[in-house]
Design a protein around this motif. Structure first.
Motif, PDB file in Angstrom:
ATOM      1  N   ALA A 362      30.551  44.429  19.794  1.00  0.00           N
ATOM      2  CA  ALA A 362      29.931  45.554  20.500  1.00  0.00           C
ATOM      3  C   ALA A 362      29.032  45.095  21.644  1.00  0.00           C
ATOM      4  O   ALA A 362      28.420  45.906  22.320  1.00  0.00           O
ATOM      5  N   LEU A 363      28.934  43.770  21.863  1.00  0.00           N
ATOM      6  CA  LEU A 363      28.098  43.272  22.968  1.00  0.00           C
ATOM      7  C   LEU A 363      28.900  43.355  24.267  1.00  0.00           C
ATOM      8  O   LEU A 363      29.974  42.782  24.375  1.00  0.00           O
ATOM      9  N   GLU A 364      28.354  44.053  25.233  1.00  0.00           N
ATOM     10  CA  GLU A 364      29.122  44.311  26.452  1.00  0.00           C
ATOM     11  C   GLU A 364      29.245  43.073  27.341  1.00  0.00           C
ATOM     12  O   GLU A 364      28.251  42.405  27.654  1.00  0.00           O
ATOM     13  N   ARG A 365      30.463  42.805  27.725  1.00  0.00           N
ATOM     14  CA  ARG A 365      30.765  41.755  28.713  1.00  0.00           C
ATOM     15  C   ARG A 365      31.853  42.302  29.612  1.00  0.00           C
ATOM     16  O   ARG A 365      32.798  42.923  29.124  1.00  0.00           O
ATOM     17  N   TRP A 366      31.737  42.052  30.881  1.00  0.00           N
ATOM     18  CA  TRP A 366      32.773  42.533  31.809  1.00  0.00           C
ATOM     19  C   TRP A 366      33.485  41.358  32.441  1.00  0.00           C
ATOM     20  O   TRP A 366      32.836  40.398  32.856  1.00  0.00           O
ATOM     21  N   PRO A 367      34.808  41.421  32.532  1.00  0.00           N
ATOM     22  CA  PRO A 367      35.523  40.388  33.290  1.00  0.00           C
ATOM     23  C   PRO A 367      34.930  40.329  34.702  1.00  0.00           C
ATOM     24  O   PRO A 367      34.773  41.366  35.352  1.00  0.00           O
ATOM     25  N   GLU A 368      34.595  39.114  35.113  1.00  0.00           N
ATOM     26  CA  GLU A 368      33.885  38.958  36.383  1.00  0.00           C
ATOM     27  C   GLU A 368      34.669  39.564  37.544  1.00  0.00           C
ATOM     28  O   GLU A 368      34.103  40.203  38.440  1.00  0.00           O
ATOM     29  N   GLU A 369      35.981  39.393  37.489  1.00  0.00           N
ATOM     30  CA  GLU A 369      36.822  39.886  38.581  1.00  0.00           C
ATOM     31  C   GLU A 369      36.744  41.410  38.701  1.00  0.00           C
ATOM     32  O   GLU A 369      36.587  41.959  39.787  1.00  0.00           O
ATOM     33  N   LEU A 370      36.836  42.075  37.552  1.00  0.00           N
ATOM     34  CA  LEU A 370      36.735  43.533  37.529  1.00  0.00           C
ATOM     35  C   LEU A 370      35.373  43.963  38.053  1.00  0.00           C
ATOM     36  O   LEU A 370      35.238  44.860  38.888  1.00  0.00           O
ATOM     37  N   PHE A 371      34.344  43.289  37.537  1.00  0.00           N
ATOM     38  CA  PHE A 371      32.977  43.632  37.908  1.00  0.00           C
ATOM     39  C   PHE A 371      32.782  43.492  39.420  1.00  0.00           C
ATOM     40  O   PHE A 371      32.259  44.384  40.093  1.00  0.00           O
TER      41      PHE A 371
END
Ligand code: 26Y
Length: 802
Positions: A362-371
């Motif tokens: 449940a810890l949020e991480r975003w793919p850097e490329e998407l971000f």
């Protein structure tokens, strides 16, 4: 003492106000008014009476020029408001009488209001309780969130399996809000950043408008009212007239459709980081609008940005609004010319972050490329934040790592305080997810144990107990809940205990009537009502509860003349639509209910009930009627829990593990008034390291082995015998949540429950002591802690009128 800002009103006068709205706001006359018309008229008449205290609070806040609190949350799980507002205004009886004189049924009107279900579970409901307490305490505050067109999905069972349909609370007008079309901000996405001239310029690809809707939140006795400001997405250009005139109607409304998707629907998942582009857009959408709004307010009052943190406290409800850090830095740098270091330190002094979960999934991480593709300027700013953090603290913890942007680390680094939500959870936050950052920033992590508003969760939902408490200790407890301790002196008084039990019996009868009318289900009000209501999750272990139920069924069948305590096992809760195992557990509960409830040999002793579509309003009926509260999560997994507090407050002792706030509840009510079982958090970790721990636990427990065999062999799914083989194999192969290991201890604790319950006087005494001793779990106490330890401002509570 009622505030001067709420003038008293007679039922006749209030009735006239309702009729005025019926005629002038609804355009109906009495003879043609439907239930909806009466509900809207009542709501609008109540809303009218909130406006003066609301203006008065706004005026005082403005004059004080003190600090304002901004509570940013993706979720506000509010429920219904008519009763809540009437009670806070002290107008419950007047409203009832006014409608009676108009020949209308107040209770029926109240029940017609749809729940505002803009949240999934605990985190969202906590935000709603906090709004109530901020107003009750007279703290100038704004809640900021999203005005979802569709709240949490509606749950239906089809042959026992969960189906979801869209929730449509806004299909009818929302009576409580004020639309603010003049308050709107552009929100940009995508494009690229030009850094050529040294001062970077973001050229976005897409822009939507965030448009404000305000709902006043009235506190106890109408002393103060704050604003819940929810953002709705609107297109910048509503409509492409050229396309329309060409006859291309789809293209004509395309910009509108695109924008609207952003605030269309609440993400129904509170477990898995779905990594969906739309969710990131939602997060940025409401966070950016909120930060722009608070900055505009500050500057319009002539504020100097050097003093921003003296006037602005921004609380992040988990990482969902963690983009607030980079967004504030962006605005301070790009629009107001601060240098990086000043911008970061200013932002950090404003920001604080609450962590609500340790579950890695449940810890949020975003793919850097998407971000980077959605928020290119923020990506760059996060690199600057990371560089400053690494240089200033000597830390080795990165924010961007392995191609991911880690929102927990970002929120931590940009916050001056980080808090957990129970004593145990805060310790685990220090020892696990943020162990390194805790070393790098000692003292930053603190604890603020959760709480619940006693106005909704006792005063409003439990009229019989409210009346008894008022008669016993007076009427000052709803905003000073520790006064409930005064009930302890009566715990040896048989007459008091009889009345306490009579209140519980009345609530059980109310639940029985409600279920009969809604689902045609008949309950035995003399049986123990054993209740587990919460989201369906493996870690919350509804499955263990069900296994124990089946084991009990087996034993009753073998010894039908034994001295059994009749029980109704009540389940309630939704599974995330994509959470396959949780949905299997729901299906199994329903399949098991079907078979067990039809067994003539056990029918009078054991029943399983699982009403569809559990929500806040259902909780308000179930909790006061509960005899036993199930809080049985794997130790170390439930950050706090807040249902546990609601049950104890309403006189239902807990069967539970040493997890979350259970630990503190047990300390308050006394170990002798709490049914403890199971491994501790440390033992859980140790047990997981043992080879084959699940199979060994099953081998050691013939009772459990038998139950698992029954399920696996299709006893409860005769038409599809293999339906649960995967679920059971999963338990044996990787029982991560230690259902098998805690089963025997749980079964044994349930038999202790049986024994005490059979002695009604002993049980009622235990129940009454639970109510008497959990006053500390008021969200007023929690918010006082946030104000003292995180938002720190002398002017914060000064504005409260006495
Ligand atoms: C990122 C996304 C998948 C997500 C969405 C919602 C992640 C988490 C959540 C919600 C979490 C939540 O509700 N946590 C609960 O917060 C309560 C209030 O602090 C706690 O009492 C409860 O133990 C915790 O599970």
């Amino acid at each position: 003492m009622p505030d001067m800002s709420i003038p008293p009103v007679t039922p006749q006068d209030f009735g006239a106000e309702i009729l005025r709205h019926l005629k002038h706001s609804l355009g109906k006359d009495e003879s043609h008014a439907a239930l909806y018309d009466w509900r809207m008229s009542l709501s609008l008449a109540l809303r009218d009476r909130v406006v003066d205290p609301w203006f008065e609070s706004t005026r005082k806040t403005y004059e004080a020029r003190g600090k304002r609190v901004y509570y940013l949350s993706m979720e506000f799980l509010i429920g219904r408001l008519i009763e809540d507002v009437a009670i806070n205004l002290g107008m419950e009886e007047v409203a009832q009488a006014a409608l009676a004189e108009l020949g209308q049924d107040y209770a029926k009107i109240v029940a017609d209001e749809p729940d505002a279900a803009l949240g999934n579970g605990g985190l969202g409901r906590l935000a709603a309780c906090f709004m109530d307490s901020l107003s009750t305490l007279g703290i100038p505050a704004y809640g900021y969130g999203i005005r979802y067109e569709h709240g949490l999905f509606e749950q239906h069972f089809e042959n026992g399996a969960q189906m979801e349909t869209a929730e449509t609370w806004l299909a009818q007008r929302h009576a409580w809000e004020f639309e603010r079309p003049e308050v709107s901000y552009p929100i940009h996405f995508g494009g690229h950043v030009d850094e050529a001239e040294g001062s970077p310029v973001w050229h976005p690809e897409e822009t939507v408008m965030a448009s404000a809707y305000d709902t006043p939140v009235i506190g106890w006795q109408g002393r103060w009212a704050n604003t819940l400001r929810l953002w709705s997405a609107k297109p910048i250009t509503a409509f492409d007239l050229a396309s329309f005139n060409r006859g291309d109607y789809m293209a004509a409304s395309a910009p509108e459709a695109l924008a609207r998707t952003i605030s269309r629907v609440l993400y129904p998942d509170d477990t898995t980081k779905t990594g969906k582009e739309l969710r990131l857009k939602q997060e940025y959408f409401f966070t950016s609008a909120s930060i722009q709004d608070l900055l505009r307010r500050f500057l319009s009052e002539g504020g100097d940005l050097a003093e921003l943190a003296d006037h602005v406290a921004i609380q992040l409800n988990d990482t969902h609004p963690a983009i607030a850090g980079p967004e504030l830095v962006r605005l301070l740098m790009d629009e107001h010319g601060l240098d990086v270091a000043r911008a970061i330190s200013t932002a950090r002094r404003c920001l604080a972050y609450t962590n609500h979960t340790l579950l890695p999934e449940a810890l949020e991480r975003w793919p850097e490329e998407l971000f980077q593709s959605i928020l290119p300027r923020h990506h760059r700013i996060i690199q600057l934040i990371e560089a400053a953090h690494l240089a200033d603290s000597g830390s080795a913890v990165r924010i961007i790592e392995h191609g991911e942007v880690k929102m927990g680390e970002l929120a931590f680094v940009m916050a001056h305080k980080v808090n957990g939500v129970s004593a145990l959870h805060s310790d685990l936050v220090k020892e696990t997810v943020f162990a390194d950052l805790n070393r790098d920033y000692p003292g930053r992590i603190i604890n603020q144990t959760n709480g619940i508003t006693p106005r909704r969760w006792l005063y409003s939902c439990n009229p019989p107990l409210r009346a008894l408490i008022n008669e016993t200790i007076g009427t000052a407890w709803p905003d000073d809940l520790q006064q409930l301790e005064g009930l302890s002196a009566h715990a040896g008084d048989a007459a008091f205990l009889d009345r306490f039990q009579a209140a519980k019996d009345a609530n059980k009868a109310r639940l029985a009537d409600w279920l009969k009318a809604r689902d045609g289900v008949v309950l035995d009000p003399a049986a123990m009502f054993d209740v587990q209501i919460k989201r369906i999750h493996e870690y919350k272990r509804q499955l263990m509860n069900l296994l124990e139920t089946i084991a009990l069924w087996n034993e009753i069948r073998e010894n039908p003349n034994g001295d059994w305590t009749p029980r109704v096992k009540i389940f309630g809760g939704k599974a995330a639509p994509g959470y396959v195992v949780a949905k299997e557990i729901i299906h199994l509960i329903n399949d098991t209910a079907k078979l067990i409830n039809a067994d003539p040999a056990t029918r009078d002793l054991l029943q399983i009930v699982y009403p569809e579509n559990y929500n806040v309003s259902m909780a308000e009926i179930l909790i006061p009627a509960a005899d036993l509260s199930e809080q049985i999560s794997t130790a170390g997994k439930e950050a706090s829990g807040t249902g546990n507090m609601k049950f104890a407050l309403n006189g239902a002792p807990t069967i539970g593990t040493l997890d979350g706030a259970n630990v503190e509840i047990r300390e308050c009510v006394g170990a002798e008034n709490f049914f403890l079982f199971g491994l501790t958090a440390a033992e859980v970790t140790a047990r997981r390291a043992e080879p084959n721990y699940a199979r060994r636990a099953v081998e050691a427990s013939p009772r459990l082995a038998r139950v698992l065999k029954q399920i696996e062999s299709g006893v409860f799914s005769p038409s599809d015998k293999g339906r649960y083989s995967g679920l059971i194999q999963g338990l044996l192969d990787h029982d991560y949540f230690l259902v098998t290991c805690d089963f025997d201890s749980y079964f044994e604790a349930q038999r202790r429950v049986d024994t005490v319950f059979a002695d009604q006087a002993a049980w009622t005494r235990m129940a009454a002591l639970n109510t008497a001793r959990v006053g500390w779990f008021s969200s007023d106490r929690t918010i006082t802690g946030y104000a003292r330890d995180i938002w720190t401002a002398s002017s914060l509570i000064a504005s409260r009128s006495s």
